[in-house]
Design a protein around this motif. Sequence first.
Motif, PDB file in Angstrom:
ATOM      1  N   ALA A  51      47.007  43.395  36.552  1.00  0.00           N
ATOM      2  CA  ALA A  51      46.569  42.093  37.051  1.00  0.00           C
ATOM      3  C   ALA A  51      45.218  41.706  36.445  1.00  0.00           C
ATOM      4  O   ALA A  51      45.003  40.544  36.057  1.00  0.00           O
ATOM      5  N   MET A  52      44.319  42.691  36.346  1.00  0.00           N
ATOM      6  CA  MET A  52      43.007  42.426  35.756  1.00  0.00           C
ATOM      7  C   MET A  52      43.140  42.063  34.282  1.00  0.00           C
ATOM      8  O   MET A  52      42.463  41.141  33.788  1.00  0.00           O
ATOM      9  N   ASP A  53      44.008  42.759  33.572  1.00  0.00           N
ATOM     10  CA  ASP A  53      44.208  42.476  32.148  1.00  0.00           C
ATOM     11  C   ASP A  53      44.777  41.076  31.951  1.00  0.00           C
ATOM     12  O   ASP A  53      44.389  40.362  31.009  1.00  0.00           O
ATOM     13  N   THR A 164      33.119  35.206  32.717  1.00  0.00           N
ATOM     14  CA  THR A 164      33.102  36.597  33.194  1.00  0.00           C
ATOM     15  C   THR A 164      32.193  36.742  34.409  1.00  0.00           C
ATOM     16  O   THR A 164      32.542  37.419  35.388  1.00  0.00           O
ATOM     17  N   LEU A 165      31.026  36.103  34.367  1.00  0.00           N
ATOM     18  CA  LEU A 165      30.123  36.138  35.518  1.00  0.00           C
ATOM     19  C   LEU A 165      30.759  35.446  36.725  1.00  0.00           C
ATOM     20  O   LEU A 165      30.590  35.888  37.872  1.00  0.00           O
ATOM     21  N   PHE A 171      35.045  38.096  42.761  1.00  0.00           N
ATOM     22  CA  PHE A 171      35.376  39.408  43.333  1.00  0.00           C
ATOM     23  C   PHE A 171      34.323  39.859  44.345  1.00  0.00           C
ATOM     24  O   PHE A 171      34.643  40.519  45.339  1.00  0.00           O
ATOM     25  N   ALA A 172      33.060  39.503  44.071  1.00  0.00           N
ATOM     26  CA  ALA A 172      31.993  39.880  45.003  1.00  0.00           C
ATOM     27  C   ALA A 172      32.154  39.168  46.339  1.00  0.00           C
ATOM     28  O   ALA A 172      31.847  39.720  47.403  1.00  0.00           O
ATOM     29  N   VAL A 173      32.664  37.933  46.302  1.00  0.00           N
ATOM     30  CA  VAL A 173      32.903  37.181  47.543  1.00  0.00           C
ATOM     31  C   VAL A 173      34.138  37.704  48.264  1.00  0.00           C
ATOM     32  O   VAL A 173      34.134  37.865  49.494  1.00  0.00           O
ATOM     33  N   TYR A 181      34.211  46.454  40.847  1.00  0.00           N
ATOM     34  CA  TYR A 181      34.451  45.355  39.918  1.00  0.00           C
ATOM     35  C   TYR A 181      33.211  45.017  39.100  1.00  0.00           C
ATOM     36  O   TYR A 181      33.308  44.528  37.973  1.00  0.00           O
ATOM     37  N   LEU A 182      32.042  45.283  39.675  1.00  0.00           N
ATOM     38  CA  LEU A 182      30.805  45.057  38.924  1.00  0.00           C
ATOM     39  C   LEU A 182      30.726  45.992  37.720  1.00  0.00           C
ATOM     40  O   LEU A 182      30.325  45.592  36.622  1.00  0.00           O
TER      41      LEU A 182
END
Length: 258
Positions: A51-53, A164-165, A171-173, A181-182
């Motif tokens: 999924a990330m890819d 990307t940021l 993901f942080a939220v 993820y960081l």
Amino acid sequence: MKDHYVKDYKEKELRQFILAYLLITVAAIALHTDFSADNADLLDTLLKMAAMDIWVSGLSVLVVILNEIWSDAMKTKIVYGSMPSDTIFSEIAAGKGPFCFDLDAARAKYKDLSTLQPDKQSAEWYKLLHAGREAECGNVIEGQRMQLMTRDICMSALSLLILTLLTVGIFAVLKPDDLEYLWLFAVPILYLGVMFFVTKAAAKNRARRFVELVIKEDLIKTQKKPIQIKVKQQRKIRRKCKEEVKWLNVFVLSVKQN
């Protein structure tokens, strides 16, 4: 044909740069993935990795669209601040060098342009660029291609960095307690940050060389004109002399016969 060549970097170098980002990001995700047999959630881990890819692949495609959204004026402001063509004639008059062309010849030819406003100087320079392109000057066409390529690669690095940021922020939220993820995007963010400043410096240097190259080619063309005119005059004189000799021979022959 020359317009296609100038912009074909979008199908070559720019795609290679985006592909490099994609491969680096996928590799970074893979390095933080546990593939061992002891991992009880191996299937779930692989699905998350896939999924990330896919997400990163989507970002790589989106950056191509963003490059078309950025206006030329905005690209110029971000990458160069201002184009060297805005003040090139003022710099020639002031002797701010070094330059890749004959400074004295340039001062003599462009002395009336040194007092113009930056936008007017840029407009006059673009006239020289257009003349060089119409004459199909290989150096000018290649110089423009390299200038546009370095500019767009720099903007692509910025677009990918922003996306990307933004991904890390999302993901942080969604998962504020999971800092994994960081770390996944640490390497891609570092790569893009370095590439942005490196390509920005390269683009500014390339733009400066391109602006000077157009001036140089225009001066060379100007210096060739008197020589071409002189050669034409010499040919005309030779042709006239041949005609006079021909008529003189006819006259002498007719006198002898009489």
